[in-house]
Design a protein around this motif. Structure first.
Motif, mmCIF file in Angstrom:
data_model
loop_
_atom_site.group_PDB
_atom_site.id
_atom_site.type_symbol
_atom_site.label_atom_id
_atom_site.label_comp_id
_atom_site.label_asym_id
_atom_site.label_seq_id
_atom_site.Cartn_x
_atom_site.Cartn_y
_atom_site.Cartn_z
ATOM 1 N N PRO A 85 -5.418 5.560 -2.681
ATOM 2 C CA PRO A 85 -4.729 4.294 -2.406
ATOM 3 C C PRO A 85 -5.389 3.580 -1.226
ATOM 4 O O PRO A 85 -6.221 4.151 -0.511
ATOM 5 C CB PRO A 85 -3.302 4.740 -2.081
ATOM 6 C CG PRO A 85 -3.455 6.138 -1.574
ATOM 7 C CD PRO A 85 -4.607 6.740 -2.340
ATOM 8 N N SER A 140 0.824 -1.206 0.000
ATOM 9 C CA SER A 140 0.000 0.000 0.000
ATOM 10 C C SER A 140 0.860 1.258 0.000
ATOM 11 O O SER A 140 0.566 2.233 -0.714
ATOM 12 C CB SER A 140 -0.936 0.003 1.209
ATOM 13 O OG SER A 140 -1.878 -1.037 1.126
ATOM 14 N N GLN A 142 2.509 1.607 -3.440
ATOM 15 C CA GLN A 142 1.529 2.036 -4.446
ATOM 16 C C GLN A 142 1.152 3.500 -4.266
ATOM 17 O O GLN A 142 0.973 4.248 -5.239
ATOM 18 C CB GLN A 142 0.286 1.142 -4.352
ATOM 19 C CG GLN A 142 -0.713 1.333 -5.490
ATOM 20 C CD GLN A 142 -1.732 2.414 -5.198
ATOM 21 O OE1 GLN A 142 -2.116 2.582 -4.034
ATOM 22 N NE2 GLN A 142 -2.181 3.126 -6.226
ATOM 23 N N GLY A 178 -1.823 -0.362 -14.058
ATOM 24 C CA GLY A 178 -2.640 -0.458 -12.855
ATOM 25 C C GLY A 178 -2.424 -1.725 -12.058
ATOM 26 O O GLY A 178 -3.193 -2.004 -11.119
ATOM 27 N N THR A 205 -12.434 -0.625 -11.740
ATOM 28 C CA THR A 205 -11.934 0.034 -10.546
ATOM 29 C C THR A 205 -12.724 -0.414 -9.326
ATOM 30 O O THR A 205 -13.838 -0.943 -9.437
ATOM 31 C CB THR A 205 -12.030 1.560 -10.676
ATOM 32 O OG1 THR A 205 -11.419 2.167 -9.538
ATOM 33 C CG2 THR A 205 -13.490 2.007 -10.746
ATOM 34 N N ALA A 263 1.785 6.444 -6.962
ATOM 35 C CA ALA A 263 0.686 7.259 -7.491
ATOM 36 C C ALA A 263 0.948 8.743 -7.294
ATOM 37 O O ALA A 263 0.672 9.563 -8.192
ATOM 38 C CB ALA A 263 -0.617 6.856 -6.808
ATOM 39 N N TYR A 290 -1.874 -1.107 -8.260
ATOM 40 C CA TYR A 290 -3.112 -0.677 -7.599
ATOM 41 C C TYR A 290 -4.039 -1.869 -7.353
ATOM 42 O O TYR A 290 -4.607 -2.022 -6.265
ATOM 43 C CB TYR A 290 -3.803 0.373 -8.475
ATOM 44 C CG TYR A 290 -5.126 0.860 -7.926
ATOM 45 C CD1 TYR A 290 -5.173 1.712 -6.839
ATOM 46 C CD2 TYR A 290 -6.320 0.457 -8.505
ATOM 47 C CE1 TYR A 290 -6.383 2.168 -6.332
ATOM 48 C CE2 TYR A 290 -7.539 0.900 -8.001
ATOM 49 C CZ TYR A 290 -7.563 1.751 -6.916
ATOM 50 O OH TYR A 290 -8.771 2.183 -6.415
#
Length: 749
Positions: A322, A304, A307, A425, A722, A311, A428
């Motif tokens: 996130p 996390s 990421q 992606g 998403t 981002a 993510y």
């Protein structure tokens, strides 16, 4: 000793002077004799050196330089100390064949030397005069030193192999047992089944008093840090919900996704700093090759953070938050789980050492045939720590699930990225999948119910030995109930005493009380107090015997004494008047003559009644191993107004074995009680069963909901491309609420 006797040694045929006198034959003979003498650890190079020396002396090649011999042996020993004790020594690849030794070349001195190595008795060895006494003594000293050193190494290895293990195990390095076969040339191995088993004693446990004194360290710091982390995580959750609802985040943060993501990342790093001990534990387990719940929490937080940094530092504008909030909350709950376990350990250990004369509850499979029973013994606390540190169901389950969840998240993230043609992606998607895999309850499924059980048990004066103790309690099919469990001290009194004419009061009371005390029944204390108040001495009882009909017998001062119920006396041919035939009476007969009637008053206690009802709800079979022949299941049903469907009365011969409270060997303590009676045992049975059941249920809920979450996120990614952090957070909070509600059921009895 004759030459013929010299070559015949307890069934081991040694080559005679006319036969081949080779190095192999002498070595085999020396090994066989060493084994008989108990020397199973002498290295092969030492045996070869001894054999070579024998042969050379037998050839007349007497060593002149004794110091050279000792120096050679010392070098070999030092070589062994530097490396493997059983490593190969530097020897020529081919050994010269030894010449045949005619009988005329063997002197009497050589006979004595060979006899010293091949004789069986110490007397023969002591009578041998060696030609090189100093060298032989030096050689023996080296052999003794090496054998003692190797013995210590092997004992240390055995203790390490038996650490916190059960009673016995096969030896780690199997030794070969040789026996001579007349039909074969040499020796052959015995079958493995003939090898004895080594009995390992469990490693000594640390004193519970020291553990209890250290158990509270760090709790204050953990409580403060977890409270601060909880506040920060609550703020992160609020910010996430506000932003995803399309509202500006307060405190000047606004509605910019980049600013909100940066704030969440900063707060996440603070939570990681507050929970650094959990992260360190995850790193240690990973380095140890163990992939468990703490490792999954560690990976979730690291992914996390990575990421979020990617981002924020990326050139593209951030569209979605996130998953720092979810990972931070997971870490916060992991810290609280660590604190909950520390509190449970503190309560358990302090309760275990609080009583002056505690009792131990063990799971015993020897007292009653074909049954595993819980029984109370005088406390030694042996095995309590071994049970306490056993791996619990949560660690075991997540040890299997965590690596699968990690690999599955990795594969699904790659698959979703490939199908959606959105390789950028991947990180993510992977952070979302691994975040939901690490459930909020990953470190609470055992710690939370254990904390509640330990706190409740401490109030009742009990301590359950963690997961190992809970399993021993839950897996037992019945519990032993003794006299004092049903009628503890103060609930049993003497109502009346009748002594027939022709017998003195002192003799009648002494004989009756002596028999009851010899039986060890629950009425022993009452009769002991009676003798003390009357200033009467207790008599010795011999030929003590017990009978299924409800009575006991013995010899006192040469007279036959029987004590029992009215039914027993009728079986023995002693007539009891109808006016004296009461169910709560004990009758004493001396030489077939009725002498004494003692009527007892059994007072039912409310605590015992509640304990009986509580154990009946757990469907635990209560085995009445009572020595007081007046206490029967029917009598208990009448006194306590309870159903006796799960009551079972053991045969009298099993009662005396099952009710023995002396601690047995190699029986680990599942719980410790600070007081006697049935109520503490009932509490242990109920709470131990609940601890195992709830821990198993919570672990199953945690893992199953994680799998459902992974599948749910996968479908959302495939369908819409998403997943919102707030949606995943809501799902995981609902699961956590269910876990907390289920864990509260431990408070019900």
């Amino acid at each position: 000793m004759s030459d013929k006797d010299l070559y015949r040694n307890d069934g081991f045929d040694v080559a005679s002077p006319e036969e081949e006198f080779s190095l192999e034959s002498i070595l085999a003979e020396f090994k066989g004799d060493a084994y008989i003498a108990g020397d199973k650890k002498t290295p092969e190079d030492i045996l070869n050196a001894a054999t070579e020396r024998i042969v050379r002396e037998a050839n007349g090649e007497i060593f002149d330089d004794e110091e050279a011999i000792c120096e050679t042996a010392e070098k070999r020993v030092n070589k062994r100390d530097d490396g493997d004790f059983f490593a190969d020594i530097d020897e020529p690849e081919t050994k010269p064949e030894m010449p045949e030794l005619p009988e005329s070349n063997i002197s009497n001195e050589d006979d004595d030397l060979l006899a010293a190595f091949f004789s069986d008795t110490d007397a023969e060895k002591e009578s041998v005069q060696y030609s090189s006494k100093d060298s032989e003594e030096s050689y023996k000293d080296e052999i003794s030193r090496i054998v003692e050193e190797e013995t210590r190494k092997e004992e240390a290895a055995n203790r390490a192999a038996a650490k916190f293990g059960r009673r016995s195990a096969k030896r780690s390095r199997r030794e070969t047992i040789y026996e001579y076969d007349d039909s074969a040339d040499g020796y052959h191995d015995l079958d493995a089944e003939n090898e004895p088993e080594l009995e390992f004693e469990p490693e000594e446990e640390p004193p519970l008093e020291e553990l209890a004194a250290q158990s509270g360290k760090g709790l204050r710091s953990m409580s403060i840090r977890s409270a601060i982390a909880f506040v920060i995580c609550a703020a992160m959750a609020i910010f996430t919900y506000i932003f995803e609802a399309g509202k500006p985040v307060p405190f000047g943060i606004g509605a910019n996704a980049g600013y909100v993501a940066g704030i969440l990342l900063l707060l996440h790093l603070v939570v990681m700093a507050l929970s650094v001990d959990v992260l360190i534990s995850g790193v240690k387990t990973l380095l140890d090759g163990v992939f468990g719940g703490e490792t999954l929490v560690l990976i979730s937080n690291v992914v996390s953070v990575v990421q979020a940094f990617a981002a924020i530092l990326g050139k593209k504008e951030i569209s979605f938050l996130p998953f720092c909030t979810i990972s931070a909350i997971t870490l916060m709950f992991a810290l609280r789980g660590k604190r909950a376990y520390a509190l449970a350990a503190c309560d358990t250990l302090r309760s275990a050492v609080s009583a002056a004369s505690p009792f131990s509850v063990i799971s015993d499979s020897d007292s009653v045939p074909e049954r595993t029973v819980l029984k109370k013994t005088s406390c030694t606390a042996d095995g309590f720590y071994r049970n306490f540190i056993q791996t619990d169901i949560s660690d075991t389950a997540y040890g299997i699930f965590a690596p699968i969840a990690f690999v599955l998240s990795l594969v699904l993230a790659a698959l979703i990225s490939a199908l959606s043609k959105n390789t950028s992606g991947f990180l993510y998607i992977f952070s979302a999948l691994v975040a939901v895999s690490a459930s909020f309850s990953v470190m609470l499924t055992f710690a939370l119910p254990f904390k509640r059980v330990a706190k409740k048990a401490r109030r009742t004066g009990a301590a359950i030995a963690g997961w190992g103790g809970a399993c021993s309690i839950s897996d037992s099919d019945s519990v032993i109930v003794t006299d004092e469990d049903v009628f503890p001290t103060g609930t049993l009194t003497i109502s009346s005493i009748k002594i027939f004419e022709g017998f003195s009061r002192e003799k009648a009371l002494s004989y009756t009380a002596s028999m009851i005390i010899a039986s060890g029944s629950g009425a022993s204390k009452v009769f002991a107090e009676l003798l003390k108040s009357q200033k009467i001495q207790m008599d010795a009882v011999s030929d003590f015997a017990y009978y299924q009909g409800g009575g006991i017998s013995g010899i006192i001062r040469g007279e036959r004494v029987m004590v029992g119920s009215a039914a027993y006396m009728n079986l023995m041919g002693v007539r009891i008047p109808d006016s004296l035939n009461t169910k709560d009476a004990m009758f004493t007969v001396i030489n077939d003559t009725l002498t004494t009637v003692v009527v007892l008053n059994y007072i039912p206690a409310n605590s015992v009644q509640k304990a009986l009802v509580a154990m009946m709800r757990t469907k635990t079979t209560m085995l009445f191993a009572v020595r007081d022949f007046n206490i029967t299941p029917a009598m208990v049903q009448k006194k306590f107004k309870v159903n006796i469907s799960n009551f079972e009365h053991l045969p009298v011969e099993e009662c005396y074995v099952a009710s023995d409270e002396k601690p047995g060997k190699n029986q680990d303590s599942a719980a410790i009680l600070s007081r006697g009676g049935l109520a503490p045992i009932a509490d242990v049975v109920v709470m131990g069963s609940q601890l195992k059941l709830l821990s198993t249920l919570l672990t199953a809920v945690s893992i199953i909901t994680s799998v459902i979450g992974v599948l749910f996120i996968t479908l959302l990614f495939l369908r819409s491309g998403t997943v919102l952090c707030g949606s995943v957070l809501t799902y995981m909070l609902l699961v956590q609420a269910a876990v907390l509600i289920i864990s509260c059921f431990v408070r019900r009895k």
